[in-house]
Enzyme design. Sequence first.
Site, PDB file in Angstrom:
ATOM      1  N   CYS A 468       0.805  -1.217   0.000  1.00  0.00           N
ATOM      2  CA  CYS A 468       0.000   0.000   0.000  1.00  0.00           C
ATOM      3  C   CYS A 468       0.840   1.270   0.000  1.00  0.00           C
ATOM      4  O   CYS A 468       0.529   2.221  -0.711  1.00  0.00           O
ATOM      5  CB  CYS A 468      -0.971  -0.008   1.162  1.00  0.00           C
ATOM      6  N   HIS A 524      -2.464   0.372   7.103  1.00  0.00           N
ATOM      7  CA  HIS A 524      -2.667   0.720   5.702  1.00  0.00           C
ATOM      8  C   HIS A 524      -2.179   2.147   5.447  1.00  0.00           C
ATOM      9  O   HIS A 524      -2.009   2.926   6.375  1.00  0.00           O
ATOM     10  CB  HIS A 524      -4.169   0.598   5.386  1.00  0.00           C
ATOM     11  N   ASP A 540      -7.685   5.861  -2.514  1.00  0.00           N
ATOM     12  CA  ASP A 540      -6.838   4.729  -2.125  1.00  0.00           C
ATOM     13  C   ASP A 540      -6.391   3.982  -3.367  1.00  0.00           C
ATOM     14  O   ASP A 540      -7.149   3.219  -3.955  1.00  0.00           O
ATOM     15  CB  ASP A 540      -7.628   3.789  -1.200  1.00  0.00           C
TER      16      ASP A 540
END
Lengths: 746, 346
Positions: A468, A524, A540
Amino acid sequence: MMLFKKKKKQLSKGTSGNVNSKTRSNFYLSRQNTWLLWLCQCLNIAVVAMELSTWMLTIIALSLAWQALLLQQNSDRATTSRGKHPGTVQSNLANKRHSHGLSKQLTTNVSPVVLGIFALLGCVAIALTAKQVGILLSMVHLLCFSYALKGFELRTRRDFYQLLLLGLFILASALIFRQDLAFSLIIFSLLILNLTVLLQFFSSEKAFATNLKVVVVLLGQSALLAMVLFLVFPRLSPFWQVPFAKSAETGLSDTVKPGDIANLTRSTKLAFRADFGTQKVPDYAQLYWRAIVLENYDGRQWRRQNKVTTNNTAARSIIFDASNTEVLPLTYQVFVEASFQKYLFALAPAVVTGNTSGITAQTDYTIQSSTIISQAKSYRLTSYLTAPLALELSPQSRQINLSYPQGSNPRLEQLALQLQHNYVDVQARAQAVLTLINQQNYSYTLQPPLLINNSLDQFFFDSQAGFCVHYASAFTFLMRASGIPARLVTGYLGGEYNGVTAEVNSAGKIVNKGHLSIYQYDAHAWSEIWVAGKGWLRIDPTGAVDPQRVNIGWSNQLLQEQAELNNSFFSLYRMKNITWLNTLRLQFDALDYQWTRWVIGFTSQQQYDLLKHWFGKMVPWKLALIIAVTLVLSMLMLMLLLHWLNRPKVKKQTFAQWQIIYHKAIDRLAKQGIEKPLAMTVNDFAKKIRQQCPELAIVFTRLSASYNRLCYQTLSISEQEKQAVTMQQQYHHFIQVLKNSDKKHL
Amino acid sequence: MPQTPPVVDIVQASQAAITAILNKIETVVLGKPKECRLALACLLAQGHLLIEDLPGMGKTTLAHVLATTLGLTYQRTQFTNDLLPADIVGFSIFDQATNRFELHKGPIFNQVVLADEINRASPKTQSALLEAMAEQQVSIDGITHELPRPFFVIATQNPLFHAGTYPLPESQLDRFMMRLSLGFPDIKAEKQILLTSSQRTNQKTADNQAAVVSQDELIAMQDAVSQISVSNDVLEYIIALSHVSRRAYSSHTSQVNNSGETAAEISCKPLSPRASKALLQAAKAMAFIDNRDYILPDDVQAVFYVVCQHRLEMQANQQLDPSQQESTSVARQILNSVDVLNPLGY
């Protein structure tokens, strides 16, 4: 075993007989108990082993191993010498002596001088490293070190006590570092084991299991008192507060470079829990728990901008200024585990609704604790999920969120320029990047290839595999380079729903819908871009490469990867695939949640609230009174309980009529000053009465004779009744005579 | 089917005989009415009697007069350290005339066996009495011979600390229902002893005395004694007494185990069920002598010291005066610790 017991018995006889060796021989441990003690030492050290430095652990392990070796030698010697001369009394006696000194020989082998030097060296080493590890940890080091060394000088009973006490102290100090349910249970069972060793010393003739049972019962009984004290005893800081441990920080950090969070995701440790009460738990994709906003980028890593903190009302005004009334509030409680950091977690934008002390809101819509979170902590929040963040962007802030080191990632910069040229609309530009990531051959993995100098170029154009942070960093960089204010946000995504805690009250109304547990592997990173009129928008990029991660949670492929990395049998991947194990895990998680909520989370503030709830407004004298009364009451209860437990345990026997009469009679006489000794028979007492008060002689002798007949002679029922009536009359007669004689005396 | 008369009747009928027996014994053993009653109770309860005292206190006289008064065959055996078991039980000898082994019965085949100074014989010889005392039979060369009924062993012994004495094995001590001590006579009694002894030497009064009761009467009395009724309270009293001794014993031993200190108030050996049985039986006999067909705790108390002290004590008491011995004895401590009215402590 039998042999052992026998030996012990002989042993004790030997000790009582021999006056000379009395002072020496007062202390001895059976072989079983010596080994148990050793085991206790090992286990006690093991619970704090995580906090100890490697060199100290090595020393302790060596000491314990040495002690085990000595013990083994001693018991070997005892058995061989017994084997050599089996029959003779003399050698048996010698054996007794020998096994007697079983635990003491352990010490005689290590001279006190060597031990002293060793201890001194250890202390110096601890002192030298003290600065590095902090005062608390170095004290724990010292404690463990002395505990390990004390085992070498187990000479007297006092040494034994000291060793045990040190052990208990270590157990207590282990709780400074961890307080979750599983660990507390381990500590409790170790406490039982330690106390059993102590009890075993005092009643060595009993079996281990019996003693264990006694200890468990005793602890169970004292738990009642502990519970009362837990509720009402004042938590005065700093005396009764757990000292802060400067332990290794867990969780997110305020600098992030690509590849950081991937390490964190290998941990299955709990980060925090959230309880939404009766409200519906938001969708997984909505659960972006913001922790840190990173706005400074130096080409290698992202750094947190030092923010001016605002107070809660200011934060509220920021949100309410922006939000319209249609936005639904979502109120929830968050229970964070000790992270040794200041960051708290919230679904932005959030307002602290409960007790706000110690929590500060930041202008970037994150919240922070004013102190390092070294203990589990809880707070209450209200979030407005759909409300925009910061419709206004200050020039200063805009500048920060657009800056990037020129030339750090030239290929990305070039791409950004191209994008800027192709897409005028800000959101379209962002969408274009996401499409690019989605369409090209990017992969989402826990094992990203290493990047030279953390080059984003290398990731985006060459390796195309990352986690991520890689995607979020690259995306944010692209946005900044193409002229859109953008920033990196780290936190947690999602959480595991646990419905075990769901409650439905008697009326069928749902009281609680269960809670969310958020683990470290939920960590995250994502981006936020600022769009005029919409504020900071969450984007995202992970969703573009691995939509499952964003919408449901970890994909099986990721879980498998994690299992491989952790190399453990009980990995999350396996757990989740075995249904009953998973149910068990969830059950335990629910238990642990309640533990955290009600036991660990019972702070002085909550205690105060509870007392207030019970007794109304609190004033100091009232508080003191309550505590005093509770203490006295609990002590009284304990005394009564003890009294009740110690009552003679025999079945109640109903006394016969004549027994009652006779007892009444002797009670009357006792009032006159003539007591009947317990062991005196009825006849003898009658004789005594005849001598002491002649006026009672006839009546009392008759009464006694009746009693004897009724009590001791076998009579038919009619005879018995008749005699009983007679005795009743005799009793009245006796009372009359007694009263008359009283009058005369007066 | 002939109806056996109720116990009450036998008790009452026997009173005259008992008074007569007691009177007779008391004329010979002067100034010791209590001991005489206990000795008689022991015989009525079918127990064996051990009389322990210093030499010259009248032990043998008491044993002797008991035997003659009850009209039983009687033989006295003086125990010495070279006495052999065969000297007591008898032996088989080869008769050349008949070419057969013939049994020569030893003194044990009498109804009353007076084992004088029993603790001067070796333990082996003492043990020869064991079977006889417990089973009322002896085995010689593998053949078992029944002993006559009634059968008593009356043994006398010197205190243990005297020269040339062996302690009686505990198993044998346990087989004596009572251990009596006579003790010194008071001034009046001693004066009388001195007066009568000079006349008696020639007359041999004790030997010539005719039996007061017949053997059948004695057996009937013994049967009556065992039929005396016992109430639950008395049973509990006896049980409570033996339990005190057992508790004291176990707490005593466990304390030794733990810390090497002895803090038990009462230190004694535990009473066996045989001891409780003997206590009950002796108490019954006391009730019988007292003209009652039921036992009172008084009876139990009266016999407790003589029945139990020798089973309780850890080591022989060296006190010479028996009255002093009794007041400080373990038996007395145990008696004092039990509530008569409520023995098991409900």
